[in-house]
Scaffold this motif. Sequence first.
Motif, short mmCIF file in Angstrom:
data_model
loop_
_atom_site.label_atom_id
_atom_site.label_comp_id
_atom_site.label_asym_id
_atom_site.label_seq_id
_atom_site.Cartn_x
_atom_site.Cartn_y
_atom_site.Cartn_z
N ILE A 151 -1.85 15.20 -8.91
CA ILE A 151 -1.98 15.17 -7.45
C ILE A 151 -0.63 14.71 -6.91
N LYS A 152 -0.02 15.57 -6.07
CA LYS A 152 1.26 15.21 -5.47
C LYS A 152 1.05 14.91 -3.99
N LEU A 153 1.47 13.72 -3.58
CA LEU A 153 1.38 13.35 -2.18
C LEU A 153 2.57 13.95 -1.43
N ALA A 154 2.29 14.84 -0.48
CA ALA A 154 3.36 15.46 0.31
C ALA A 154 3.85 14.49 1.38
N SER A 155 2.94 13.69 1.93
CA SER A 155 3.33 12.67 2.91
C SER A 155 2.28 11.57 2.92
N LEU A 156 2.71 10.42 3.40
CA LEU A 156 1.83 9.26 3.45
C LEU A 156 2.25 8.41 4.64
N ARG A 157 1.27 8.02 5.46
CA ARG A 157 1.58 7.19 6.62
C ARG A 157 0.50 6.15 6.82
N GLN A 158 0.91 5.06 7.46
CA GLN A 158 -0.03 3.99 7.79
C GLN A 158 -0.65 4.30 9.14
N ALA A 159 -1.96 4.16 9.27
CA ALA A 159 -2.66 4.33 10.54
C ALA A 159 -3.65 3.18 10.67
N LYS A 160 -3.34 2.22 11.50
CA LYS A 160 -4.14 1.00 11.64
C LYS A 160 -4.31 0.34 10.28
N ASP A 161 -5.54 0.23 9.78
CA ASP A 161 -5.76 -0.45 8.50
C ASP A 161 -6.04 0.50 7.35
N VAL A 162 -5.59 1.74 7.47
CA VAL A 162 -5.84 2.75 6.44
C VAL A 162 -4.59 3.61 6.25
N LEU A 163 -4.44 4.17 5.06
CA LEU A 163 -3.36 5.13 4.81
C LEU A 163 -3.90 6.53 5.02
N ILE A 164 -3.06 7.40 5.56
CA ILE A 164 -3.40 8.81 5.72
C ILE A 164 -2.43 9.60 4.86
N PRO A 213 0.78 -1.24 0.00
CA PRO A 213 0.00 0.00 0.00
C PRO A 213 0.81 1.29 0.00
N LEU A 214 1.89 1.36 0.76
CA LEU A 214 2.69 2.59 0.81
C LEU A 214 3.43 2.87 -0.50
N ALA A 215 3.54 1.87 -1.37
CA ALA A 215 4.26 2.03 -2.65
C ALA A 215 3.56 3.00 -3.59
N ILE A 216 2.32 3.35 -3.32
CA ILE A 216 1.62 4.31 -4.18
C ILE A 216 2.38 5.63 -4.23
N ALA A 217 3.12 5.94 -3.18
CA ALA A 217 3.89 7.19 -3.13
C ALA A 217 5.12 7.15 -4.04
#
Length: 197
Positions: A50-63, A33-37
Amino acid sequence: MPPAPQNLVVLGVFGAAHGLKGEIRLKSYTEEPLAIANYGPLLTKSGRQIKLASLRQAKDVLIARVEGVSDRTGAEQLVNLQLFVARDALGMPEDEDEFFHADLIGLVARDEDGNRIGTVTGLFDFGAGDIIEVTPDDAKKAPEGAKEASGSAKPLLLPFTKAVIPVIDIKAGHIVVVLPEETGAADENEETGDDER
């Protein structure tokens, strides 16, 4: 100039806004999932970057935090927005039994004798296994059970299994379909016996 829509592959979709500072939930369709970045700027269907400035895992969802979005109102504008990447950015699947849906759409569907049945127009997963949609070229070539009252051909929804789709040749631009008897495509000359109702 953005790639044509048919050359785009969906990698994820934004969910609900998260908090007050412009973060948003992101459902990633990538294997990790984090590879989308890792794909750089993503695209919307209209071609907007759309540029992702940051991406983090939070439980079962990405923020995600998106460049240029700094409050909840801005994040709410992105809810349900699909994120795409140009097909060229994905390379080729490593396993011979793996395919990108975008590579299958538009392939010619042929029966075991090489006769053209139609075109692959969709792939779906309703939870019980993948389904491939083949739209017949016309009603005359469509199996008997695939004709609507108006005479036009309705799409065939078939299990996407090796038994039904034994050959996928992306380079040659076709698949081979073994039509299950339920489609009405069984040989009309076959004897049915005396037990018909």
